[in-house]
Design a protein around this motif. Structure first.
Motif, mmCIF file in Angstrom:
data_model
loop_
_atom_site.group_PDB
_atom_site.id
_atom_site.type_symbol
_atom_site.label_atom_id
_atom_site.label_comp_id
_atom_site.label_asym_id
_atom_site.label_seq_id
_atom_site.Cartn_x
_atom_site.Cartn_y
_atom_site.Cartn_z
ATOM 1 N N VAL A 5 0.732 -8.673 7.636
ATOM 2 C CA VAL A 5 0.139 -9.474 6.686
ATOM 3 C C VAL A 5 1.083 -10.421 6.067
ATOM 4 O O VAL A 5 2.151 -9.743 5.634
ATOM 5 N N PHE A 6 0.983 -11.655 6.139
ATOM 6 C CA PHE A 6 2.000 -12.444 5.375
ATOM 7 C C PHE A 6 1.328 -13.106 4.164
ATOM 8 O O PHE A 6 -0.055 -13.351 4.210
ATOM 9 N N ILE A 7 1.836 -13.035 3.004
ATOM 10 C CA ILE A 7 1.390 -13.386 1.686
ATOM 11 C C ILE A 7 2.302 -14.284 1.125
ATOM 12 O O ILE A 7 3.467 -14.083 0.840
ATOM 13 N N ASP A 28 6.298 2.451 -0.196
ATOM 14 C CA ASP A 28 6.009 4.090 -0.463
ATOM 15 C C ASP A 28 4.635 4.405 -0.407
ATOM 16 O O ASP A 28 4.033 5.307 0.444
ATOM 17 N N PHE A 29 3.773 3.406 -1.433
ATOM 18 C CA PHE A 29 2.174 3.770 -1.228
ATOM 19 C C PHE A 29 1.577 3.519 0.267
ATOM 20 O O PHE A 29 1.007 4.334 0.540
ATOM 21 N N ASN A 59 -7.050 -4.946 4.581
ATOM 22 C CA ASN A 59 -7.846 -4.942 3.172
ATOM 23 C C ASN A 59 -6.902 -3.978 2.445
ATOM 24 O O ASN A 59 -6.828 -4.313 0.889
ATOM 25 N N LEU A 60 -6.681 -2.894 2.857
ATOM 26 C CA LEU A 60 -5.767 -2.011 1.753
ATOM 27 C C LEU A 60 -4.371 -2.635 1.464
ATOM 28 O O LEU A 60 -4.021 -2.701 0.271
ATOM 29 N N ILE A 81 -3.163 -15.402 2.394
ATOM 30 C CA ILE A 81 -3.106 -14.230 2.933
ATOM 31 C C ILE A 81 -3.454 -14.464 4.279
ATOM 32 O O ILE A 81 -4.584 -14.813 4.627
ATOM 33 N N ALA A 82 -2.450 -14.267 5.179
ATOM 34 C CA ALA A 82 -2.789 -14.404 6.913
ATOM 35 C C ALA A 82 -2.293 -13.046 7.263
ATOM 36 O O ALA A 82 -1.350 -12.604 7.553
ATOM 37 N N PRO A 83 -3.479 -12.374 7.834
ATOM 38 C CA PRO A 83 -3.231 -10.934 8.631
ATOM 39 C C PRO A 83 -3.130 -11.437 10.351
ATOM 40 O O PRO A 83 -3.819 -12.354 10.657
#
Length: 188
Positions: A5-7, A28-29, A59-60, A81-83
């Motif tokens: 995922v690029f943001i 970590d999350f 989505n997460l 946001i590019a998934p």
């Protein structure tokens, strides 16, 4: 299996979207939630989040990032946001990014230096993801060379990748030799 995922910010400001401390917390999350290794590259161009999984966690990842970004008063509409859910999508997205960076020599140099530094720091923890990422970069650069679209900056990036790959392989071999030598020395 490698997904990303690029943001990036729509405001075209060349600053980090989130701090390195926030990147560590996000990483970590995500590792705990996804139950897989996660590699986050935090550059002035945006965040690149890589993970290996059969399941799509776009989505997460997106909502986790937006939760962190909302602490600064930023809204969802401020980000691109590019998934990339398949290897083909990832290759195409990375190729477009490299082509865009190729037209901005200073940004390309800064980006290359930043990601190599981050990859070096996280190599031991994320060597499988990094190996997959290097494989994708090499395929893109090979195609550029075949189509004779490569130029000085792309060739320089290719050299940086090669040097990093050789350095990390040597470091892994040296660590293994040292571990073997110390194990042998401790035996009676």
């Amino acid at each position: 299996m490698l997904k990303s995922v690029f943001i990036s910010s729509k405001k075209h400001k060349l600053s980090l979207l989130i701090s390195s401390k926030e990147v560590a917390a996000l990483s970590d999350f995500l590792e705990i939630t996804i139950n897989e290794k996660v590699l986050i590259l935090n550059t002035n161009l945006g965040l690149e989040i890589y993970y290996q999984s059969d399941i799509d966690y776009t989505n997460l990842i997106t909502h986790s990032f937006l939760l962190i970004a909302s602490k600064k008063g930023n809204e969802t509409t401020e980000y691109r946001i590019a998934p990339f859910k398949t290897l083909t999508e990832l290759k195409n997205g990375m190729q477009q990014m490299l082509e865009r960076l190729n037209s901005m020599p200073l940004a390309f140099g800064s980006y290359s230096k930043s990601i190599m530094h981050q990859l070096g720091k996280s190599y031991e923890k994320n060597n499988q993801i990094i190996a997959s990422l290097f494989s994708v970069w090499k395929q893109i650069l090979m195609m550029q060379n075949l189509h004779e679209q490569s130029n000085f900056k792309l060739k320089q990036f290719e050299k940086i990748l090669k040097d990093f790959d050789e350095k990390s392989n040597v470091n892994a071999i040296l660590k293994q030799l040292i571990a073997n030598a110390t194990n042998t020395m401790r035996q009676n």
